[in-house]
Design an enzyme around this catalytic site. Structure first.
Site: not given
Length: 650
Positions: A197, A157
């Site tokens: 992400d 992330y």
């Protein structure tokens, strides 16, 4: 075999959405995703508050990485189906700085080589400084690394650029990730899957406004976009596998701004990726996104691996064999959640003391709470008897102990030590007449509370007499009349308000003057109501029925206008009713309401002249209409005054 990645935006918020709210446990949610390896980002939790069914969801092995110092922020997780995919090794972070206790041995580590600050050309911050270690970069719980034999999986992330000061942190994290992957590929000759992400748009096709000429010209000027563009094939070693299956597909977005209802028109970006090295391409059969699955501002992405492939030599290799999955199964790596002390039986958690099975485990001792007396929930009155007689031991009972031993011991430790003092001698009792006692009781009940703090008894006190209340109300009425003694109320001129655009919603100007204008408008209305009532009840000059009836109607209409809800205005461009919003940002305008165009956002919607070229505006979507609620009220009051003036003149 399916590998899935999803930024869930909080493990506690996901079960609030359909269909996830129909499942009783986290295991049901994972089963519904129908994947063998599930990677979550933005868990927004911590180890201390992680529910047991999330940490140990049935037949899944789980691995977590949470921020070191900041709970409820960031965090990643990997769930693997114990029947199909058990990792050989696992570790937290990219720099090997995050270690369990005891630290991982050389055989337990995924890699032999880890990135060092000297291996990268670090991005300087605003002060020109570069990080000397990767400790801060790896302390936010942003990555997990798992070895599945055939490949090394990295769930990340990546940081978001929330401010200019955060840009250096974001860029240095990307550089650390790139160096970790480079060492795995070049020095250890491993195949790698990086998914999660990444918080970057790879190309103009991955951005909702990327097709606009103003954005295409300077799209790769941002350093993060330039970095990802060079890291992906054909310039770099990583292949964007989902885009490979859909090279010309428009609207392949994975993230939307939910505050703008951008998902309705697919006005989003693609910031979630599954990147693989070229050696894994023969194993990958398909890849796509799942925009129909709701529950977050992101949607899941996935790839499907073939169960077997045929080499050029004609040999058939099964995926299970390549991933070194045995038939009998094996234990997961040591950082799995099942080996945490609170889940492996090595540590007693506080909730165990309050369960249904909590019973008294020891017999009571003479006046001792530290030995787990079962009568601790009902303390003997003789312990506090000032006569000094020794307390009698309480009889043993089999009732559950409502105050466990460990809790009481902890409570004793927390209490400050006080010197032992002999109990005070009991005061001599004096007998008083019944009337005195009752009067003293009443006086105590009517005793006024301390200044500055209201008592509930004040709401039930005897009301003032009619004469006093009449004088008070009369004095108040005279004070109101004395503010403006003229019979005709002059219209208060409102100051001109600047034109506002949607860009000023985040930090709008102060609206103290509009509030004052609204108070003036309310006062004028109240004054007219009082004048209408006075005219209706005037006994000096009895009015005719034709003259009294309009006054009553005017008062009724004025009260109706005062409490009537404000109708939303219409936007200028589309002529449609606007939608009301509330300011949630901290500041002087928090809680205030305003109106925006009710149409959804879309490619080319009007952000304002400062952020959108006029020739790129698409009027099919939201326009830049903005107006405060107080301004709308002032405009309505002006209209009412004009209509009243016109009716009086006619």
């Amino acid at each position: 075999m399916r590998i899935l990645s999803w930024n869930i935006n909080g493990i506690r918020t996901l079960p609030k959405y359909h269909p996830w709210n129909t499942f009783k446990s986290c295991e049901g949610i994972l089963d519904e995703l129908k994947a063998d390896i599930i990677c979550f980002q933005e868990m927004k939790s911590s180890r201390a508050v992680l529910p047991r069914d999330v940490a140990l969801p049935g037949h899944y092995h789980s691995f977590f990485s949470f921020p070191v110092n900041k709970g409820g922020y960031s965090g990643v997780a990997v769930y693997t189906d114990s029947r199909t995919a058990i990792p050989l090794k696992a570790e937290e972070g990219l720099s090997s700085r995050l270690q369990p206790q005891p630290p991982l041995s050389a055989e337990e580590r995924v890699s032999q080589y880890y990135p060092l600050p000297d291996d990268i050309v670090a991005y300087p911050d605003e002060g020109g400084q570069v990080p000397s270690t990767f400790d801060l970069l790896d302390a936010e719980g942003r990555s997990l690394v798992l070895d599945f034999g055939l490949f090394v999986l990295i769930n990340v992330y990546c940081p978001n650029e929330t401010s200019d000061a955060r840009l250096s942190f974001k860029m240095n994290y990307h550089l650390m990730l790139q160096e970790r992957v480079r060492k795995l590929i070049e020095e250890e000759h491993r195949e790698v899957i990086v998914l999660g992400d990444i918080n970057i748009c790879a190309s103009p096709l991955d951005h909702c406004d990327g097709h606009l000429p103003s954005n295409q010209a300077a799209f790769y000027d941002h350093p993060a976009r330039a970095w990802l563009h060079n890291w992906l094939a054909p310039r770099g070693p990583m292949v964007d596998i989902v885009r490979t299956f859909w090279p010309d597909r428009k609207g392949l977005f994975t993230c939307w701004n939910m505050k703008l209802q951008a998902r309705e028109t697919n006005y989003g970006t693609r910031v979630d990726y599954i990147l693989v090295t070229k050696g894994l391409l023969p194993w990958i059969g398909h890849g796509d996104i799942q925009p129909s699955l709701k529950g977050s501002d992101h949607c899941p992405i996935y790839i499907d691996l073939r169960e077997e492939i045929t080499l050029d030599s004609g040999e058939i290799v099964k995926l299970r064999d390549a991933m070194k999955q045995t038939e009998g199964g094996r234990e997961p790596p040591r950082i799995a959640a099942k080996f945490w002390d609170e889940h492996s039986g090595k540590q007693t958690v506080l909730s165990s003391f309050f369960g249904k099975g909590a019973t008294a485990k020891s017999t009571p001792s003479k006046g001792s709470l530290s030995q787990g007396s079962s009568s601790s929930s009902q303390p003997s009155k003789k312990e506090h008897d000032p006569s000094g007689s020794p307390p009698e031991p309480a009889p043993p009972t089999t009732q559950p102990d409502t105050k466990p031993v460990a809790v009481m011991n902890a409570y004793k430790k927390l209490k400050p030590s006080q010197p032992s003092r002999p109990p005070p001698a009991p005061a001599p009792k004096k007998r008083k007449p019944a009337e005195d006692s009752s009067s003293s009781c009443k006086s105590k009940k009517r005793k006024q509370p301390t200044k500055g703090q209201a008592s509930i008894a004040t709401f039930f006190s005897t009301p003032p007499t009619a004469s006093s209340s009449t004088s008070i109300s009369a004095s108040k009425f005279r004070e109101v009349i004395e503010i403006d003694g003229d019979d005709e109320m002059p219209a208060v001129a409102s100051p001109p308000t600047p034109t506002l655009t949607p860009t000023s919603v985040a930090d709008p100007p102060s609206s103290s003057q509009p509030d004052q204008d609204q108070l003036d408008a309310d006062y004028r209305l109240a004054y007219e109501l009082a004048k209408a009532d006075a005219a209706a009840n005037d006994d000096a000059v009895p009015p005719s029925s034709s003259q009294a009836q309009p006054s009553a109607e005017q008062g009724k209409a004025a009260w109706s206008e005062l409490f009537a809800p404000v109708q939303p205005p219409r936007c200028v461009v589309h002529g449609e009713l606007t939608k009301m919003y509330t300011v949630n940002k901290q500041g002087p305008n928090k809680g205030k309401t305003f109106f925006l165009c009710s149409r959804p956002v879309g490619p080319g919607y009007d952000k304002g002249k400062s952020e959108r070229l006029r020739d790129e505006v698409d009027h099919r979507y939201r326009c830049n209409y903005f107006k405060w609620m107080s301004e709308v009220r002032r405009e309505r009051e002006r209209e009412r005054e004009r209509s009243r003036t016109k009716s009086q003149n006619s």
